[in-house]
Design a protein around this motif. Structure first.
Motif, PDB file in Angstrom:
ATOM      1  N   HIS A  59       0.815  -1.215   0.000  1.00  0.00           N
ATOM      2  CA  HIS A  59       0.000   0.000   0.000  1.00  0.00           C
ATOM      3  C   HIS A  59       0.851   1.269   0.000  1.00  0.00           C
ATOM      4  O   HIS A  59       0.344   2.365   0.136  1.00  0.00           O
ATOM      5  N   ARG A  60       2.160   1.090  -0.132  1.00  0.00           N
ATOM      6  CA  ARG A  60       3.105   2.210  -0.138  1.00  0.00           C
ATOM      7  C   ARG A  60       2.975   3.074   1.122  1.00  0.00           C
ATOM      8  O   ARG A  60       2.989   4.297   1.057  1.00  0.00           O
ATOM      9  N   LEU A  61       2.848   2.425   2.242  1.00  0.00           N
ATOM     10  CA  LEU A  61       2.752   3.117   3.518  1.00  0.00           C
ATOM     11  C   LEU A  61       4.068   3.005   4.270  1.00  0.00           C
ATOM     12  O   LEU A  61       4.669   1.944   4.311  1.00  0.00           O
ATOM     13  N   THR A  62       4.493   4.085   4.847  1.00  0.00           N
ATOM     14  CA  THR A  62       5.681   4.087   5.680  1.00  0.00           C
ATOM     15  C   THR A  62       5.359   4.841   6.960  1.00  0.00           C
ATOM     16  O   THR A  62       5.096   6.042   6.925  1.00  0.00           O
ATOM     17  N   PRO A  63       5.343   4.162   8.087  1.00  0.00           N
ATOM     18  CA  PRO A  63       5.081   4.875   9.329  1.00  0.00           C
ATOM     19  C   PRO A  63       6.252   5.782   9.683  1.00  0.00           C
ATOM     20  O   PRO A  63       7.395   5.512   9.321  1.00  0.00           O
ATOM     21  N   SER A  64       5.938   6.870  10.340  1.00  0.00           N
ATOM     22  CA  SER A  64       7.011   7.764  10.770  1.00  0.00           C
ATOM     23  C   SER A  64       6.601   8.447  12.054  1.00  0.00           C
ATOM     24  O   SER A  64       5.434   8.435  12.441  1.00  0.00           O
ATOM     25  N   PHE A  65       7.558   9.021  12.717  1.00  0.00           N
ATOM     26  CA  PHE A  65       7.319   9.719  13.978  1.00  0.00           C
ATOM     27  C   PHE A  65       7.937  11.103  13.880  1.00  0.00           C
ATOM     28  O   PHE A  65       8.924  11.405  14.521  1.00  0.00           O
ATOM     29  N   PRO A  66       7.370  11.981  13.039  1.00  0.00           N
ATOM     30  CA  PRO A  66       8.006  13.281  12.800  1.00  0.00           C
ATOM     31  C   PRO A  66       7.999  14.210  14.000  1.00  0.00           C
ATOM     32  O   PRO A  66       8.834  15.089  14.096  1.00  0.00           O
ATOM     33  N   LEU A  67       7.081  14.037  14.929  1.00  0.00           N
ATOM     34  CA  LEU A  67       7.052  14.957  16.067  1.00  0.00           C
ATOM     35  C   LEU A  67       8.245  14.751  16.985  1.00  0.00           C
ATOM     36  O   LEU A  67       8.570  15.619  17.777  1.00  0.00           O
ATOM     37  N   GLY A  68       8.900  13.625  16.870  1.00  0.00           N
ATOM     38  CA  GLY A  68      10.086  13.396  17.681  1.00  0.00           C
ATOM     39  C   GLY A  68      11.367  13.749  16.961  1.00  0.00           C
ATOM     40  O   GLY A  68      12.447  13.576  17.498  1.00  0.00           O
ATOM     41  N   GLY A  69      11.257  14.284  15.740  1.00  0.00           N
ATOM     42  CA  GLY A  69      12.449  14.499  14.948  1.00  0.00           C
ATOM     43  C   GLY A  69      12.704  15.923  14.518  1.00  0.00           C
ATOM     44  O   GLY A  69      13.380  16.148  13.534  1.00  0.00           O
ATOM     45  N   PHE A  70      12.173  16.899  15.221  1.00  0.00           N
ATOM     46  CA  PHE A  70      12.389  18.286  14.833  1.00  0.00           C
ATOM     47  C   PHE A  70      13.698  18.819  15.405  1.00  0.00           C
ATOM     48  O   PHE A  70      14.082  18.513  16.521  1.00  0.00           O
ATOM     49  N   THR A  71      14.366  19.636  14.604  1.00  0.00           N
ATOM     50  CA  THR A  71      15.596  20.280  15.045  1.00  0.00           C
ATOM     51  C   THR A  71      15.241  21.448  15.970  1.00  0.00           C
ATOM     52  O   THR A  71      14.088  21.881  16.003  1.00  0.00           O
ATOM     53  N   PRO A  72      16.211  21.993  16.705  1.00  0.00           N
ATOM     54  CA  PRO A  72      15.915  23.162  17.546  1.00  0.00           C
ATOM     55  C   PRO A  72      15.335  24.336  16.750  1.00  0.00           C
ATOM     56  O   PRO A  72      14.428  25.014  17.224  1.00  0.00           O
ATOM     57  N   LEU A  73      15.825  24.552  15.521  1.00  0.00           N
ATOM     58  CA  LEU A  73      15.286  25.628  14.692  1.00  0.00           C
ATOM     59  C   LEU A  73      13.822  25.377  14.367  1.00  0.00           C
ATOM     60  O   LEU A  73      12.983  26.263  14.456  1.00  0.00           O
ATOM     61  N   GLN A  74      13.501  24.141  13.993  1.00  0.00           N
ATOM     62  CA  GLN A  74      12.114  23.806  13.699  1.00  0.00           C
ATOM     63  C   GLN A  74      11.252  23.928  14.942  1.00  0.00           C
ATOM     64  O   GLN A  74      10.128  24.410  14.871  1.00  0.00           O
ATOM     65  N   SER A  75      11.768  23.496  16.083  1.00  0.00           N
ATOM     66  CA  SER A  75      11.012  23.606  17.330  1.00  0.00           C
ATOM     67  C   SER A  75      10.721  25.063  17.646  1.00  0.00           C
ATOM     68  O   SER A  75       9.626  25.399  18.095  1.00  0.00           O
ATOM     69  N   GLY A  76      11.706  25.937  17.406  1.00  0.00           N
ATOM     70  CA  GLY A  76      11.509  27.364  17.639  1.00  0.00           C
ATOM     71  C   GLY A  76      10.439  27.928  16.725  1.00  0.00           C
ATOM     72  O   GLY A  76       9.586  28.719  17.147  1.00  0.00           O
ATOM     73  N   ALA A  77      10.455  27.527  15.462  1.00  0.00           N
ATOM     74  CA  ALA A  77       9.441  27.996  14.512  1.00  0.00           C
ATOM     75  C   ALA A  77       8.063  27.484  14.907  1.00  0.00           C
ATOM     76  O   ALA A  77       7.079  28.231  14.855  1.00  0.00           O
ATOM     77  N   LEU A  78       7.972  26.231  15.322  1.00  0.00           N
ATOM     78  CA  LEU A  78       6.692  25.691  15.772  1.00  0.00           C
ATOM     79  C   LEU A  78       6.167  26.457  16.978  1.00  0.00           C
ATOM     80  O   LEU A  78       4.985  26.778  17.050  1.00  0.00           O
ATOM     81  N   THR A  79       7.046  26.767  17.906  1.00  0.00           N
ATOM     82  CA  THR A  79       6.653  27.523  19.097  1.00  0.00           C
ATOM     83  C   THR A  79       6.172  28.915  18.719  1.00  0.00           C
ATOM     84  O   THR A  79       5.147  29.390  19.227  1.00  0.00           O
ATOM     85  N   ASP A  80       6.882  29.574  17.795  1.00  0.00           N
ATOM     86  CA  ASP A  80       6.489  30.920  17.359  1.00  0.00           C
ATOM     87  C   ASP A  80       5.134  30.912  16.659  1.00  0.00           C
ATOM     88  O   ASP A  80       4.268  31.740  16.948  1.00  0.00           O
ATOM     89  N   VAL A  81       4.951  29.981  15.742  1.00  0.00           N
ATOM     90  CA  VAL A  81       3.671  29.888  15.021  1.00  0.00           C
ATOM     91  C   VAL A  81       2.553  29.549  16.000  1.00  0.00           C
ATOM     92  O   VAL A  81       1.471  30.141  15.953  1.00  0.00           O
ATOM     93  N   ALA A  82       2.805  28.625  16.896  1.00  0.00           N
ATOM     94  CA  ALA A  82       1.788  28.238  17.876  1.00  0.00           C
ATOM     95  C   ALA A  82       1.367  29.433  18.728  1.00  0.00           C
ATOM     96  O   ALA A  82       0.173  29.628  18.986  1.00  0.00           O
ATOM     97  N   ALA A  83       2.313  30.235  19.144  1.00  0.00           N
ATOM     98  CA  ALA A  83       1.991  31.409  19.963  1.00  0.00           C
ATOM     99  C   ALA A  83       1.090  32.375  19.193  1.00  0.00           C
ATOM    100  O   ALA A  83       0.128  32.917  19.747  1.00  0.00           O
TER     101      ALA A  83
END
Length: 88
Positions: free
Chosen positions: A6-30
């Motif tokens: 079915h061309r499915l690949t599980p992934s866990f992207p929420l555990g794989g963000f870099t500090p820069l990405q985490s900062g951007a997520l925090t800024d957007v969330a705010a």
């Protein structure tokens, strides 16, 4: 585990963000009055049309956040900011 039939690949992207990405997520969330995790879940379908978000949870509070993510619409500027962290 991949599911080639079915061309499915599980992934866990929420555990794989870099500090820069985490900062951007925090800024957007705010700006959206949300927490970073629902923003990350809401962002996943914008990254690829082949993404199906199937969140897991470990508590009732996380379940509420996951449900809230389903209704979260990211404005274009937020998507562009988050996409800009992809190469980070």
């Amino acid at each position: 585990m991949r599911c080639p039939e079915h061309r499915l690949t599980p992934s866990f992207p929420l555990g794989g963000f870099t500090p820069l990405q985490s900062g951007a997520l925090t800024d957007v969330a705010a700006r959206l009055d949300a927490s970073p995790q629902p923003v990350a879940l809401a962002w996943l379908p914008y990254r690829s049309p082949a993404v199906v978000v199937v969140p897991g949870t470990s508590s009732p509070a996380h379940l509420r956040e996951n449900i809230a993510a389903a209704g979260l619409r990211l404005p274009q500027d937020a998507v562009e900011e988050l996409d800009g962290t992809g190469a980070a």
